[in-house]
Design a protein around this motif. Structure first.
Motif, mmCIF file in Angstrom:
data_model
loop_
_atom_site.group_PDB
_atom_site.id
_atom_site.type_symbol
_atom_site.label_atom_id
_atom_site.label_comp_id
_atom_site.label_asym_id
_atom_site.label_seq_id
_atom_site.Cartn_x
_atom_site.Cartn_y
_atom_site.Cartn_z
ATOM 1 N N ARG A 80 3.884 11.043 6.391
ATOM 2 C CA ARG A 80 4.180 9.768 6.405
ATOM 3 C C ARG A 80 2.853 9.113 5.581
ATOM 4 N N SER A 81 2.276 9.535 5.772
ATOM 5 C CA SER A 81 0.760 9.087 5.231
ATOM 6 C C SER A 81 -0.734 10.079 4.979
ATOM 7 N N ASP A 86 0.427 4.085 -2.992
ATOM 8 C CA ASP A 86 0.735 5.741 -2.630
ATOM 9 C C ASP A 86 1.444 6.698 -2.675
ATOM 10 N N ARG A 95 -3.954 8.622 2.532
ATOM 11 C CA ARG A 95 -3.598 7.034 3.076
ATOM 12 C C ARG A 95 -5.559 6.334 2.307
ATOM 13 N N ARG A 126 -6.931 4.081 3.448
ATOM 14 C CA ARG A 126 -8.315 3.699 3.685
ATOM 15 C C ARG A 126 -8.105 4.115 5.501
ATOM 16 N N GLU A 151 0.818 -0.950 -0.074
ATOM 17 C CA GLU A 151 -0.125 0.310 -0.181
ATOM 18 C C GLU A 151 0.965 1.157 0.551
ATOM 19 N N ARG A 152 1.840 0.922 0.561
ATOM 20 C CA ARG A 152 3.277 2.132 0.854
ATOM 21 C C ARG A 152 3.242 2.923 -0.108
#
Lengths: 164, 557
Positions: free
Chosen positions: B178-179, B156, B182, B184, B152-153
């Motif tokens: 970091r995220s 992203d 997202r 999710r 997922e990263r």
């Protein structure tokens, strides 16, 4: 997890994908019976996991079947065969997760491929965590030849399985 | 009901979302939609219901494959009546360096599952993540009810550029690294992926949208703005219009985010001159290069990058396109993405012949094939039904290199790919037919890895200069600065060859790990083109790329 292991996982996953490629492209060409048999293999496997009957999975999982769990947590990695499934399962109790529950919400089967979707719930440091995962099974002749896990929230998954 | 404008060029809508934590996670949907579809697209999200797409009047930004008047959303979901038609279809291109392809579909009684491979480049290195989408039929419409990833990263990072409008970048850069985006969200609000598949002839579009799970302010959008010019971020090498079929895509350089840090590169637009010190030809990813110069211009081919099988740079115009847009069936069915390497091109009469490396699906080995084109920039067409050179016992073959002898006869050098599977590597040569498309002789070994004192010897290129046969080759690890170019003298084009300099080219102030060297024009040119890692980033892991350089052949003898 070190980068070499990650690369190894990806390499194996890519090779697995390659090997399965031809069969994947004709998933609807087989009979309904084959689909049913494939589905039964996976449901029996999942039932054994749910009941903790890990000694019963040898007849369902090929000894060389790769089992890939994505992410960066303690459970992430490449496992092999029934022993690998047992090894991965043994990590969960040591990962600091409490009250872990898994509820299957769907199963879609083809002749050699099965996708299952599960809702995972657990508690980390007193916080409830919830996300979906998917499992992709490659099944031939009544044996599971590969399992790939997909995470619906890798951030949460890593968090869940990275404690203490 | 909260109304947000999804037009990506209208930063007001984006700013509203960015300024409101309550709807922060919703921005992915409108941004992706705005990028991929059209500013006239209307997106409706209803609390505790599903995201829906309504038909649009036109989708000019999607290019020739989708004609005006095509509909997206509900109507396109009719494609799911034949979901297998999606498998192995054309790649859905998100931007200049990221795409997706459906690899498999499983049909259930009330839902179907699509396996999607998201492919892209991070710092020039090919990466991919498998994605599985569960699509359920709800009220007559298909909706994605689960979306799971193997990485997922990475997804992203690859798709982060899609989530930024050009005027909103400053704001987005201020967000946590970091995220910030997202898929999710923890609050279970909507996270959506819009996957646009150009199916078969490109006539269809499928939008996959994740449902809205949570409560809170729903988002209803409406936009009447004119269609925007889609602005895509370039990751890796700069290509002006690498995907012509996707129409109005222009490129811009944006600030770095997460893994997709990048610096804009500019291809040359002036004639290349080679001196005794290397000259940079292409500052993007351009590995295993080959330089062809004829009356029509100068062209630099390279190993696959930027979602092109064989990128070719037209030096006079600065454009860089895919010279080999279609692989042969025997390779394509094995998902050869990232496996198309080391082209070499010869002009034979009025046509151009390209030898290149690609994956043989049946054996899972890298093998050599041949394609032809009427133009140096392609499209080269490979009509073969099997690899032309694929010595299974030696682990396959890679790195073809055309050599034209003094009598005009054509030959091909290549490397047996034994290091794929614990075998030795050789440099071999065969004679080609007069049209350059067929192998006419058994292979002769020129050099081995043992001769070079190396585990691997590869990337051969031969030239006749001063009545002697000069052979360049590479040793070391291509993935880092240990890669280097050696030089040998051969008494004939079939050997024997004697190495006289194991390190004729390796590192200098401009680059490190120089290899993949090739005499221009298949031996008849006066230049040697090669790749090297950036000096301060000598690997993909360190964020580097293999840039293309040229040096005078005289400097290496």
């Amino acid at each position: 997890m070190n980068i070499d292991l990650i690369n190894k996982i990806r390499k194996v996953a890519a090779e697995l994908s390659d090997l399965a490629g031809e069969a994947e492209r004709t998933p609807m060409a087989s009979s309904d019976d084959a689909v049913v048999r494939t589905e039964q293999t996976v449901t029996r496997f999942l039932d054994h996991l749910d009941r903790g009957e890990l000694d019963q999975i040898d007849a369902l999982v090929h000894p060389a079947a790769p089992y890939v769990i994505p992410g960066r947590s303690r459970i992430s990695g490449l496992y092999e065969g029934p022993d690998g499934v047992r090894a991965a399962s043994s990590i969960i109790p040591r990962s600091g997760v409490s009250d872990l529950t898994s509820k299957m919400i769907d199963l879609v089967a083809g002749a050699e491929q099965v996708a299952t979707f599960h809702e995972l719930r657990g508690v980390v440091d007193g916080r409830p965590v919830q996300f979906d995962i998917a499992l992709r099974f490659t099944v031939r002749d009544g044996m599971i030849h590969a399992i790939t896990e997909y995470s619906g929230d890798q951030y949460a998954s890593d968090d869940l399985f990275s404690h203490p | 009901v909260t109304v947000l404008d999804i037009n990506v060029l209208d930063t007001g809508g984006l700013d509203k979302m960015l300024d409101s934590p309550a709807v922060l996670d919703t921005r992915l949907t409108p941004t992706v939609m705005g990028r991929l579809l059209d500013a006239s697209q209307t997106l409706r999200e209803v609390a505790d219901a599903s995201v829906e797409l309504t038909p649009v009047d036109s989708v000019p930004a999607l290019g020739a494959g989708v004609t005006p008047g095509s509909t997206i959303g509900h109507a396109s979901c009719a494609l799911l009546d034949d979901p297998l038609a999606l498998v192995g279809g054309d790649r859905a291109v998100f931007n200049d360096s990221t795409a997706a392809i459906v690899t498999n579909v499983l049909q259930g009684s009330s839902s179907l599952v699509a396996f999607i491979e998201v492919q892209g480049y991070v710092h020039g290195a090919p990466r991919h993540s498998d994605v599985v989408a569960r699509i359920a039929l709800v009220d007559g419409h298909h909706h994605v009810t689960s979306l799971c990833f193997t990485d997922e990263r990475l997804v992203d990072a690859l798709l982060a550029p899609l989530r930024t409008g050009p005027r909103a970048l400053e704001t987005l850069d201020d967000l946590p690294r970091r995220s910030p985006y997202r898929w999710r969200p923890t609050n279970r609000r909507v996270a959506a992926i819009a996957v646009v598949f150009s199916v078969a002839a490109g006539a269809g579009v499928l939008a996959l949208v994740r449902p809205w799970h949570g409560s809170g302010a729903p988002v209803t959008t409406a936009s009447t703005a004119p269609p925007p010019t889609v602005t895509a971020r370039v990751d890796g090498a700069l290509s002006v219009t690498p995907y012509a079929s996707f129409g109005a895509v222009t490129t811009t350089s944006v600030a770095a985010t997460d893994e997709t840090a990048d610096t804009t590169t500019q291809p040359p637009s002036a004639p290349i001159t080679a001196g005794v010190t290397p000259t940079l030809v292409y500052s993007g990813e351009g590995a295993d290069p080959f330089l062809l110069s004829d009356a029509t211009g100068t062209y630099v081919y390279a190993t696959n990058s930027d979602l092109m099988n064989i990128p070719v740079l037209d030096v006079s115009t600065g454009t860089r396109i895919d010279a080999l847009p279609q692989l042969p069936e025997w390779s394509r069915r094995g998902n050869a993405y990232g496996k198309v390497w080391a082209p070499t091109v010869a002009k034979v009469d009025d046509s151009y012949v390209m030898w290149y490396t690609t994956k043989d699906a049946a054996s899972n080995r890298q093998c050599i094939s041949v394609a032809r084109s009427a133009k140096p920039t392609g499209p080269f067409v490979d009509t073969s039904s099997a690899p032309a050179i694929c010595p299974m016992g030696d682990g396959g073959a890679i790195d073809p290199s055309v050599f034209t002898d003094v009598d005009g006869s054509l030959h091909l050098l290549y490397k047996t790919d034994g290091n794929c599977c614990g075998l030795a590597t050789h440099i071999e040569t065969v004679t080609l037919s007069s049209d350059g498309t067929r192998v006419m002789s058994s292979p002769m070994t020129l050099l081995t890895g043992r001769d070079a004192g190396a585990k691997v010897i590869e990337a051969p290129s031969m030239s006749v200069r001063d009545g002697r046969y000069h052979l360049l080759y590479s040793t070391g690890d291509w993935k880092n600065a240990s890669y280097q170019t050696g030089h040998a003298i051969c008494t004939s084009l079939t050997g024997p060859c004697t190495i006289d300099n194991k390190r004729v080219l390796d590192s200098w102030t401009g680059g490190v790990g120089a290899g993949g060297a090739a005499y221009s024009n298949g031996a008849t040119g006066s230049m040697v083109v090669f790749h090297a890692w950036e000096n301060d980033r000598p690997s993909y892991r360190s964020g580097g790329r293999r840039q293309t350089w040229v040096i005078s052949a005289d400097a290496l003898t």
